[in-house]
Structures are given as C-alpha cells and as structure tokens.
Enzyme design. Structure first.
Site, PDB file in Angstrom:
ATOM      1  N   ASP A   1     127.869 126.226  -0.077  1.00 32.72           N
ATOM      2  CA  ASP A   1     126.429 125.961  -0.163  1.00 32.72           C
ATOM      3  C   ASP A   1     126.264 124.460   0.041  1.00 32.72           C
ATOM      4  O   ASP A   1     126.626 123.661  -0.835  1.00 32.72           O
ATOM      5  CB  ASP A   1     125.908 126.400  -1.536  1.00 32.72           C
TER       6      ASP A   1
ATOM      7  N   VAL B   1     113.157 127.410  18.847  1.00 33.27           N
ATOM      8  CA  VAL B   1     114.304 127.932  19.588  1.00 33.27           C
ATOM      9  C   VAL B   1     114.202 129.455  19.633  1.00 33.27           C
ATOM     10  O   VAL B   1     113.987 130.093  18.587  1.00 33.27           O
ATOM     11  CB  VAL B   1     115.632 127.513  18.911  1.00 33.27           C
TER      12      VAL B   1
ATOM     13  N   ASN C   1     123.595 120.554  10.544  1.00 38.49           N
ATOM     14  CA  ASN C   1     122.735 121.551  11.187  1.00 38.49           C
ATOM     15  C   ASN C   1     121.969 122.397  10.174  1.00 38.49           C
ATOM     16  O   ASN C   1     120.993 123.060  10.529  1.00 38.49           O
ATOM     17  CB  ASN C   1     123.643 122.449  12.052  1.00 38.49           C
TER      18      ASN C   1
ATOM     19  N   TYR D   1     109.219 121.197   4.979  1.00 39.96           N
ATOM     20  CA  TYR D   1     110.059 121.175   6.190  1.00 39.96           C
ATOM     21  C   TYR D   1     109.815 119.878   6.960  1.00 39.96           C
ATOM     22  O   TYR D   1     110.765 119.167   7.324  1.00 39.96           O
ATOM     23  CB  TYR D   1     109.721 122.397   7.054  1.00 39.96           C
TER      24      TYR D   1
ATOM     25  N   LYS E   1     112.444 116.763   7.693  1.00 38.39           N
ATOM     26  CA  LYS E   1     112.866 116.395   9.057  1.00 38.39           C
ATOM     27  C   LYS E   1     112.514 114.937   9.364  1.00 38.39           C
ATOM     28  O   LYS E   1     113.278 114.244  10.040  1.00 38.39           O
ATOM     29  CB  LYS E   1     112.247 117.347  10.079  1.00 38.39           C
TER      30      LYS E   1
ATOM     31  N   ASP F   1     129.129 127.816   5.615  1.00 41.67           N
ATOM     32  CA  ASP F   1     127.872 128.572   5.581  1.00 41.67           C
ATOM     33  C   ASP F   1     127.838 129.336   4.255  1.00 41.67           C
ATOM     34  O   ASP F   1     128.838 129.410   3.540  1.00 41.67           O
ATOM     35  CB  ASP F   1     127.807 129.560   6.758  1.00 41.67           C
TER      36      ASP F   1
END
Ligand code: NAD
Length: 259
Positions: A56, A182, A83, A149, A153, A34
């Site tokens: 990164d 979420v 993720n 985005y 995806k 992370d």
C-alpha cells in the site's frame, strides 16, 4: 549497455501495468507494487522475473519494505515511476468527507514522497537517473467536483519542480506527465459516476469530456508509454523539471457545474 532497473508504483493495472510490460520487453529489470492481489498474482504468472510486491503506497512502512527488497535484489535504481492514483470523490468540496480527502491526498501525493525519498539514494548509486511522476491535466486547471484529486496533482507538479532542482546537479532528472483522460476502465468508472451524479447519459458525459481537448480526444496507454520511454531515454537527457501535457491540448476542466 548496462541493465536498466525500474521501480513502478501501482504497476499491476492500467498505465502502470502498460509501462511495466514495455520496460520488461525492452530488457529492463522491473519492480512493481500494488494493492490488487488478483492483478499482482496474474502479473507474476505472466512475468515471473520482476519483483511484484503487495504494497500500500499510502503506508510509508510498506513503501520502505518495497524499496528494501529492490535494494537487496537490484542494488540500485535508474528509473522511478510514481504512478499511484485514485480518482477520489466526485462531489462539491463542502460534501467531501475528511476521510475521502485524506485518502486521495495520501495516495495521489504523499505516496510520491514516500517512494521518491527511498528511491533517490538508490538512483544516486547509478550515477544518473530519472523520476517520472504521473500527474494529470487536472494539474493545470481547477476541476469542479474533484478538488482532492486536483489539489494532489497540483502538489505533484510542485514536488516535481522542486526535486528537479535538488537532484539536477547529480544528473538525476525529474519530470511530470499530465495525461488527459486515458481510454480504459478507470475513465469509464469516472464517467459513469459523473453521469450518475449529474443525471446525464454516459454518452453525453463522454462527449463532454472529449470536448475539453482541442483535439477532441482521449489519450491511450501507448501515448503514455511513448512519452515515458522518451523521457527516460538518452534522447530526453536534457529534459527536467517539466510538467508535460499529454492530452490533445486540454482547454479547461469545467465539468459538473451548471453554467
Ligand atoms: P488504474 O485505476 O487503472 O490503476 C491504478 C492502480 O493503482 C491499480 O492497480 C490499483 O490497485 C493501484 N492502487 C490504488 N491504490 C493503491 C495503493 N494505496 N497502493 C498501491 N497501489 C494502489 O489507474 P490508471 O488510469 O492506470 O492511473 C494511473 C495514474 O495515472 C494515476 O496517478 C492517475 O491519476 C493518472 N491519470 C489517469 C488518467 C486516466 O484517465 N486513466 C488520466 C490522467 C492521469
């Protein structure tokens, strides 16, 4: 039962953190990376055993260092969970800057390539394994005001299906999970930026987001943990190449445009 080795990109917060803790609790050896130093330090305090490395994932050299460390410590991998993801800008395409476009594609799509290419030889050493790509329900629809985005995806699904074909003969499975919104701080931020951009209240935008799903709901971290656990377990051994909606059945993402 041999020990399971798991690598999770962007595992210090949110969905990645929940997954890391679930796998640790199940007895797996876990490596997370992370860029959030504070969250990584807190993660290391709570779980001294796993690898928790500042990386990164948009930088292929740093990703190489992370997987070198995994190779040295674990020798192999059974599961990769891609993720990492940022929300990216909320704007009409013509107002998206080149830098924002490139950053979003780099973290939300390119990092899946950087991590997968290094993980595959390590998974091959296990003789079987599973890659789970965390995509989004934005991979099924156009998503007004969120073009970088949505484009990343959709790209993740192309990568998932192609890798599933390349790796299937080696008993390595590749699937994508496509969550709806979420519950948690990330969606709170998306909603508040959207509300501000459109001059609406947070409550109104929350209602609007929930109404996108037939089940009028958000999903939880636990829903995602259950799905990843199932997909990576023996129970999911014949599931590959799938983009699985985990979203209470999203009917469309028609946010942000006057109709
Ligand atoms: P989050 O913001 O809670 O966590 C994201 C993590 O990514 C953070 O720890 C952050 O530090 C890390 N990160 C950001 N840039 C990074 C980089 N360059 N290198 C390494 N780490 C980096 O987000 P989340 O909700 O847990 O999202 C995880 C994934 O789920 C993302 O791919 C996201 O697109 C997807 N998703 C989330 C939702 C939602 O509503 N939260 C819905 C659908 C899909």
């Amino acid at each position: 039962m041999p020990q399971v080795h798991v690598a999770i990109s962007a595992g210090a917060n949110g969905i990645g953190r929940g997954l890391a803790e679930a796998f640790i609790q199940a007895g797996a050896q876990v490596a997370v990376c992370d860029v959030d130093d504070v969250a990584l330090a807190e993660f290391k305090d709570t779980h001294p055993e796993p690898i928790a490395m500042r990386t990164d994932v948009g930088d292929p050299e740093q990703v190489d260092d992370f997987f070198d460390r995994i190779e040295t410590n674990f020798g192999r991998l059974d599961i990769l969970i891609n993720n990492a993801g940022i929300a990216g800008p909320t704007a009409r395409l013509e107002n998206v800057s080149v830098v924002d476009w490139q950053d979003t594609i780099n973290i939300d799509l390119n990092s899946f390539f950087y991590c997968s290419r290094r993980a595959i030889p390590l998974i091959r050493k296990s003789g079987q394994g599973s890659i789970v790509n965390i995509a989004s329900n934005a991979a099924f629809f156009g998503f007004p005001l969120r073009s970088p985005y949505a484009a990343s995806k959709w790209g993740v699904i192309g990568l998932t299906k192609t890798l599933a074909m390349e790796l299937g003969p080696e008993n390595i499975r590749v699937n994508a999970i496509c969550p709806g919104s979420v519950e948690g701080p990330r969606i709170d931020g998306v909603i508040s930026r959207d509300a501000e951009a459109r001059g609406l209240s947070i409550e109104a935008v929350t209602r609007e987001y929930k109404s996108q799903a037939s089940m009028r709901c958000f999903v939880s971290n636990e829903d995602i943990i259950s799905m990843v656990t199932f997909l990576t377990s023996d129970a999911g051994r014949r599931i590959s190449g799938q983009a699985i909606g985990l979203d209470g059945h999203t009917e469309g993402l028609s946010l942000g445009l006057e109709r």
